[in-house]
Design a protein around this motif. Sequence first.
Motif, PDB file in Angstrom:
ATOM      1  N   VAL A 107       0.829  -1.202   0.000  1.00  0.00           N
ATOM      2  CA  VAL A 107       0.000   0.000   0.000  1.00  0.00           C
ATOM      3  C   VAL A 107       0.867   1.257   0.000  1.00  0.00           C
ATOM      4  CG1 VAL A 107      -1.647   1.345   1.363  1.00  0.00           C
ATOM      5  CG2 VAL A 107      -1.961  -1.122   1.096  1.00  0.00           C
ATOM      6  N   SER A 108       1.945   1.247   0.766  1.00  0.00           N
ATOM      7  CA  SER A 108       2.851   2.403   0.827  1.00  0.00           C
ATOM      8  C   SER A 108       3.448   2.705  -0.537  1.00  0.00           C
ATOM      9  CB  SER A 108       3.968   2.137   1.843  1.00  0.00           C
ATOM     10  OG  SER A 108       3.449   1.948   3.139  1.00  0.00           O
ATOM     11  N   VAL A 109       3.831   1.668  -1.259  1.00  0.00           N
ATOM     12  CA  VAL A 109       4.391   1.859  -2.604  1.00  0.00           C
ATOM     13  C   VAL A 109       3.293   2.301  -3.572  1.00  0.00           C
ATOM     14  CG1 VAL A 109       5.514   0.698  -4.546  1.00  0.00           C
ATOM     15  CG2 VAL A 109       6.252   0.212  -2.204  1.00  0.00           C
ATOM     16  N   LEU A 110       2.109   1.716  -3.455  1.00  0.00           N
ATOM     17  CA  LEU A 110       0.994   2.065  -4.348  1.00  0.00           C
ATOM     18  C   LEU A 110       0.552   3.513  -4.164  1.00  0.00           C
ATOM     19  CD1 LEU A 110      -1.050   1.029  -6.445  1.00  0.00           C
ATOM     20  CD2 LEU A 110      -2.524   0.346  -4.531  1.00  0.00           C
ATOM     21  N   MET A 111       0.730   4.053  -2.963  1.00  0.00           N
ATOM     22  CA  MET A 111       0.326   5.432  -2.717  1.00  0.00           C
ATOM     23  C   MET A 111       1.157   6.438  -3.498  1.00  0.00           C
ATOM     24  SD  MET A 111      -2.299   5.836  -0.811  1.00  0.00           S
ATOM     25  CE  MET A 111      -2.084   7.563  -0.342  1.00  0.00           C
ATOM     26  N   ILE A 112       2.340   6.047  -3.957  1.00  0.00           N
ATOM     27  CA  ILE A 112       3.194   6.980  -4.710  1.00  0.00           C
ATOM     28  C   ILE A 112       2.539   7.378  -6.028  1.00  0.00           C
ATOM     29  CG2 ILE A 112       5.437   7.279  -5.834  1.00  0.00           C
ATOM     30  CD1 ILE A 112       6.665   5.513  -3.684  1.00  0.00           C
ATOM     31  N   PRO A 113       2.163   6.428  -6.919  1.00  0.00           N
ATOM     32  CA  PRO A 113       1.500   6.846  -8.161  1.00  0.00           C
ATOM     33  C   PRO A 113       0.130   7.477  -7.921  1.00  0.00           C
ATOM     34  CG  PRO A 113       1.497   4.449  -7.967  1.00  0.00           C
ATOM     35  CD  PRO A 113       2.410   4.970  -6.893  1.00  0.00           C
ATOM     36  N   ILE A 114      -0.570   7.043  -6.870  1.00  0.00           N
ATOM     37  CA  ILE A 114      -1.856   7.664  -6.569  1.00  0.00           C
ATOM     38  C   ILE A 114      -1.664   9.131  -6.191  1.00  0.00           C
ATOM     39  CG2 ILE A 114      -3.788   7.678  -4.941  1.00  0.00           C
ATOM     40  CD1 ILE A 114      -3.611   4.662  -4.816  1.00  0.00           C
ATOM     41  N   ALA A 115      -0.666   9.397  -5.336  1.00  0.00           N
ATOM     42  CA  ALA A 115      -0.394  10.774  -4.907  1.00  0.00           C
ATOM     43  C   ALA A 115       0.053  11.650  -6.063  1.00  0.00           C
ATOM     44  CB  ALA A 115       0.667  10.768  -3.802  1.00  0.00           C
ATOM     45  N   ALA A 116       0.603  11.044  -7.118  1.00  0.00           N
ATOM     46  CA  ALA A 116       1.057  11.815  -8.282  1.00  0.00           C
ATOM     47  C   ALA A 116      -0.103  12.258  -9.164  1.00  0.00           C
ATOM     48  CB  ALA A 116       2.049  10.990  -9.101  1.00  0.00           C
ATOM     49  N   THR A 117      -1.320  11.793  -8.878  1.00  0.00           N
ATOM     50  CA  THR A 117      -2.472  12.140  -9.713  1.00  0.00           C
ATOM     51  C   THR A 117      -3.486  13.020  -8.987  1.00  0.00           C
ATOM     52  OG1 THR A 117      -3.693  10.146  -9.051  1.00  0.00           O
ATOM     53  CG2 THR A 117      -2.242   9.966 -10.979  1.00  0.00           C
ATOM     54  N   VAL A 118      -3.170  13.490  -7.788  1.00  0.00           N
ATOM     55  CA  VAL A 118      -4.083  14.360  -7.048  1.00  0.00           C
ATOM     56  C   VAL A 118      -3.402  15.704  -6.792  1.00  0.00           C
ATOM     57  CG1 VAL A 118      -5.244  12.393  -5.953  1.00  0.00           C
ATOM     58  CG2 VAL A 118      -3.305  13.479  -4.795  1.00  0.00           C
ATOM     59  N   PRO A 119      -4.178  16.752  -6.466  1.00  0.00           N
ATOM     60  CA  PRO A 119      -3.582  18.072  -6.229  1.00  0.00           C
ATOM     61  C   PRO A 119      -2.525  18.048  -5.129  1.00  0.00           C
ATOM     62  CG  PRO A 119      -5.961  18.257  -6.432  1.00  0.00           C
ATOM     63  CD  PRO A 119      -5.654  16.786  -6.395  1.00  0.00           C
ATOM     64  N   SER A 120      -1.562  18.928  -5.263  1.00  0.00           N
ATOM     65  CA  SER A 120      -0.465  18.992  -4.300  1.00  0.00           C
ATOM     66  C   SER A 120      -0.947  19.302  -2.893  1.00  0.00           C
ATOM     67  CB  SER A 120       0.555  20.046  -4.732  1.00  0.00           C
ATOM     68  OG  SER A 120       1.163  19.695  -5.957  1.00  0.00           O
ATOM     69  N   SER A 121      -2.074  20.007  -2.774  1.00  0.00           N
ATOM     70  CA  SER A 121      -2.607  20.313  -1.432  1.00  0.00           C
ATOM     71  C   SER A 121      -2.936  19.032  -0.679  1.00  0.00           C
ATOM     72  CB  SER A 121      -3.858  21.188  -1.548  1.00  0.00           C
ATOM     73  OG  SER A 121      -4.866  20.524  -2.313  1.00  0.00           O
TER      74      SER A 121
END
Length: 336
Positions: free
Chosen positions: A266-280
């Motif tokens: 999950v920690s690794v999967l959160m990286i590409p997910i976080a790259a697709t949402v606003p920086s806030s």
Amino acid sequence: MLYRLAGSGLRRLPALQLGAWGTQPVPAPASGAKRSSLPLWAVGSVSAVSPGGAGGWYEALATSAPVEGAEELLLGAHTATGLPWWGSILLTTVALRGSITLPLAAYQHYILAKVENLQPEIKNIARHLNQEVAICANQLGWSKRVARLTYLKNMRRLVSELYVRDNCHPFKATVLVWIQIPMWVFMSVALRNFSTGAAHAEGFSVQEQLATGGVLWFPDLTALDSTWILPVSLGVTNLLIVEIFALQKIGMSRFQTYMTYFMRAVSVLMIPIAATVPSSIVLYWLCSSLMGLSQNLLLRSPGFRQLCRIPLTKGDSDTPYKDLFAAFYSKFISRK
């Protein structure tokens, strides 16, 4: 007969209980308005939900009372402090984690420590109960299945009585999860509303404020972090939290091992997910994870545990940070 540890010694247990075992299209931006750089899925309108619920479950969540409360909290912190939006997000995160999740985490450790200290007593009861069941099985001609069911039924009852006696049922240790996860979701959705222009304050679009409210390499908090620094930092921080948990557990059960691998994934999967949402949102996630990491380290301090009246356990160390560094060094650095 059965025995139970109570107070300073053993006393006779009550007789065995032998009863029956029983999406809407995205509107075109107004003239002169800033076009969002977010993916199409991230900018869908959440400003209204039809009375019949046709807007979908996410739109209902985005306009729910808890999310509106999170929006008011963020706006209140921004107005009261006068900080730029990145500072308001950071301050709000620290305040929430410090005032809500830290006390709950300390309570969780308190409950788990009491449960751990009950293990010798539970093992002693299990040994006596096993002997008593074996005697009854021989006398009454029970099958192995009936004997096993009798043992499990009475063991569950006796352990439950211990938990009631010491007021430390393990389910109480899960209260942190039931508070922290919804809070994380509501804050994330509130920031998503701000970043997509679904919320306003005093006639000014919060989205416009966020567009200039960043810092360093992410000056626009409504845009994606094209450098991936925030997403990668989030993943690394979450992995550190997982590894710290794994290092302090000796002889993990199969379930704990599987959960550790799952949390790593999950920690690794959160990286590409976080790259697709606003920086806030990613900034909030990163601040929250950093607070979680600090919280985990703080709760290893003997002084802080004593302050929180967390009972001493057999596995406690007087030098937890030295031991943690040694375990980390042995597992990840000195390995050949």
